[in-house]
Design an enzyme around this catalytic site. Structure first.
Site, PDB file in Angstrom:
ATOM      1  N   HIS A 110      -3.889   0.193  -4.938  1.00 20.41           N
ATOM      2  CA  HIS A 110      -3.236  -0.982  -5.527  1.00 20.41           C
ATOM      3  C   HIS A 110      -3.612  -1.027  -6.993  1.00 20.41           C
ATOM      4  O   HIS A 110      -4.749  -1.296  -7.341  1.00 20.41           O
ATOM      5  CB  HIS A 110      -3.705  -2.270  -4.847  1.00 20.41           C
ATOM      6  CG  HIS A 110      -3.195  -2.416  -3.463  1.00 20.41           C
ATOM      7  ND1 HIS A 110      -2.163  -3.239  -3.137  1.00 20.41           N
ATOM      8  CD2 HIS A 110      -3.566  -1.804  -2.328  1.00 20.41           C
ATOM      9  CE1 HIS A 110      -1.922  -3.123  -1.851  1.00 20.41           C
ATOM     10  NE2 HIS A 110      -2.762  -2.269  -1.335  1.00 20.41           N
ATOM     11  N   TYR A 157      -8.235 -10.644   2.624  1.00 22.85           N
ATOM     12  CA  TYR A 157      -9.493  -9.997   3.032  1.00 22.85           C
ATOM     13  C   TYR A 157     -10.347  -9.578   1.843  1.00 22.85           C
ATOM     14  O   TYR A 157     -11.529  -9.256   1.989  1.00 22.85           O
ATOM     15  CB  TYR A 157      -9.241  -8.796   3.967  1.00 22.85           C
ATOM     16  CG  TYR A 157      -8.456  -7.656   3.365  1.00 22.85           C
ATOM     17  CD1 TYR A 157      -9.003  -6.828   2.399  1.00 22.85           C
ATOM     18  CD2 TYR A 157      -7.152  -7.405   3.780  1.00 22.85           C
ATOM     19  CE1 TYR A 157      -8.282  -5.788   1.850  1.00 22.85           C
ATOM     20  CE2 TYR A 157      -6.418  -6.361   3.244  1.00 22.85           C
ATOM     21  CZ  TYR A 157      -6.988  -5.557   2.275  1.00 22.85           C
ATOM     22  OH  TYR A 157      -6.266  -4.532   1.738  1.00 22.85           O
ATOM     23  N   SER A 164       0.826  -1.221   0.000  1.00 25.22           N
ATOM     24  CA  SER A 164       0.000   0.000   0.000  1.00 25.22           C
ATOM     25  C   SER A 164       0.852   1.259   0.000  1.00 25.22           C
ATOM     26  O   SER A 164       1.701   1.432   0.883  1.00 25.22           O
ATOM     27  CB  SER A 164      -0.861   0.072   1.265  1.00 25.22           C
ATOM     28  OG  SER A 164      -1.821  -0.922   1.267  1.00 25.22           O
TER      29      SER A 164
END
Ligand code: HPA
Length: 269
Positions: free
Chosen positions: A57, A81, A26
Site C-alpha cells: 500500500h 487493523y 492490496s
C-alpha cells in the site's frame, strides 16, 4: 483544518472537477498505470491526512484521466487493523466529498467462501455484512454530511452494478455478484469462522472496504465495489492463506478488474 487540506490538494493535483474516486486495494495499484496525465501527492505530504502502514500500500493520492475523464485515485487505504480510529476513514471520505466526488469505486482483495468462486475471479459486491465490530459513524454526527441513522439499503448502487454487469458481458469478463463480509483482522480466519460466515450468507471475506462504504453511503455518494478473489477461505481446501499469496493473486486478476473499471469510467461511469 479540512479546508486547508482541500485547498492544498486541489492546488497540488491541479484538480478541475473530478466526480469519481477509486480506492485501490492490496496488489491493485496497477490501475494507476492506465491513468493519463497524472499528478501525485504522497499522503505524508498532506498535513492532517492519515498514513498507511501496510506493505503493498503505497499511500498516494493521484489525479489522472481515463479517456479525458478526470478521476481521483487513492493508492493505499486505511485499515482498522492498523490501529486507525474508524473515524479516520470517515475523514478521508469527507475529504473526497469536499473535493466534489459523487461516485466511489472501491476495490479489495478477499478470500472466497465458496468453491465456485475461484482465486483469480472478480466479485461485484452487492451488499456487505459488517462483522468488524467497528463503525466510522460512531461519535457526534455531522448533519452536513448525512443523517444520524442512515439507511444502508442500496449502499452498492443498483444502477451502477447493472451497468457494470453489462460492460463485463461486452468485454467477456466473468463477473460474479456477492456479499462481502468484513472482519477486523489482522489474522486470517479460522476454518470454524469461515464455516460460520458461509452460514451467514457471505460470499467473500476481507479486512477493509466496509467503513469506506458506510461513510460514502452516509454522505450520499454512489458506490461500486469489487473484490478480487485471491484465495479460498481457511479450511475450504487444504490451504493456509497468506499475505504473499494475496498480493500475487491480486496482481494476476487485477488486469481484468482494470479493464472493467477503465471501460466503466470511459462509458460515463
Ligand atoms: N481473509 C481475510 N482477508 C483477506 C483474505 C482472507 O482470506 N484474502 C485476502 N484478504
Amino acid at each position: 483544518m479540512i479546508e486547508n487540506m482541500i485547498n492544498f490538494i486541489k492546488e497540488k493535483l491541479e484538480l478541475k472537477n473530478p466526480k469519481t474516486a477509486i480506492i485501490l486495494g492490496s496488489g491493485l495499484g496497477g490501475l494507476v498505470d492506465v491513468l493519463e496525465n497524472t499528478k501525485k501527492i504522497p499522503y505524508n505530504k498532506i498535513e492532517g491526512f492519515p498514513q498507511s502502514t501496510v506493505k503493498g500500500h503505497k499511500g498516494e493520492l493521484i489525479r489522472g484521466f481515463i479517456n479525458n475523464k478526470e478521476v481521483l485515485c487513492l493508492n493505499g487505504r486505511f485499515h482498522l487493523y492498523e490501529g486507525h480510529d474508524p473515524k479516520v476513514i470517515a475523514d478521508v471520505i469527507h475529504v473526497l466529498k469536499e473535493l466534489g466526488i459523487k461516485r466511489l469505486i472501491v476495490t479489495n482483495a478477499a478470500g472466497s467462501l465458496n468453491l465456485e468462486t475461484k482465486p483469480g475471479s472478480i466479485m461485484l459486491i452487492s451488499d456487505h455484512i459488517n462483522f468488524s465490530g467497528k463503525n466510522p459513524l460512531v461519535g457526534p454526527n455531522d448533519e452536513k454530511y448525512g443523517p444520524r441513522f442512515p439507511s444502508m439499503n442500496n449502499a452498492y448502487t443498483l444502477s451502477l452494478r447493472q451497468k457494470c454487469k453489462d460492460i463485463a458481458k461486452e468485454l467477456g469478463i466473468e463477473l460474479k455478484e456477492g456479499v462481502y463480509l468484513m472482519v477486523l483482522g489482522p489474522n486470517f480466519e479460522t476454518s470454524a469462522e469461515i464455516k460460520a460466515f458461509q452460514i451467514l450468507g457471505a460470499d467473500a471475506v476481507g479486512m477493509s472496504t466496509v467503513p469506506e462504504v458506510i461513510s460514502a453511503s452516509h454522505c450520499s455518494m454512489e458506490v461500486l465495489g469489487f473484490s478480487v478473489i485471491t484465495n479460498y477461505g481457511a479450511g475450504l481446501i487444504d490451504n493456509t492463506p497468506s499475505h504473499k499469496e494475496t498480493l500475487e493473486e491480486a496482481k494476476k486478476a487485477s488486469e481484468k478488474l482494470i479493464k472493467l473499471v477503465t471501460e466503466f469510467v470511459k462509458q460515463g461511469g
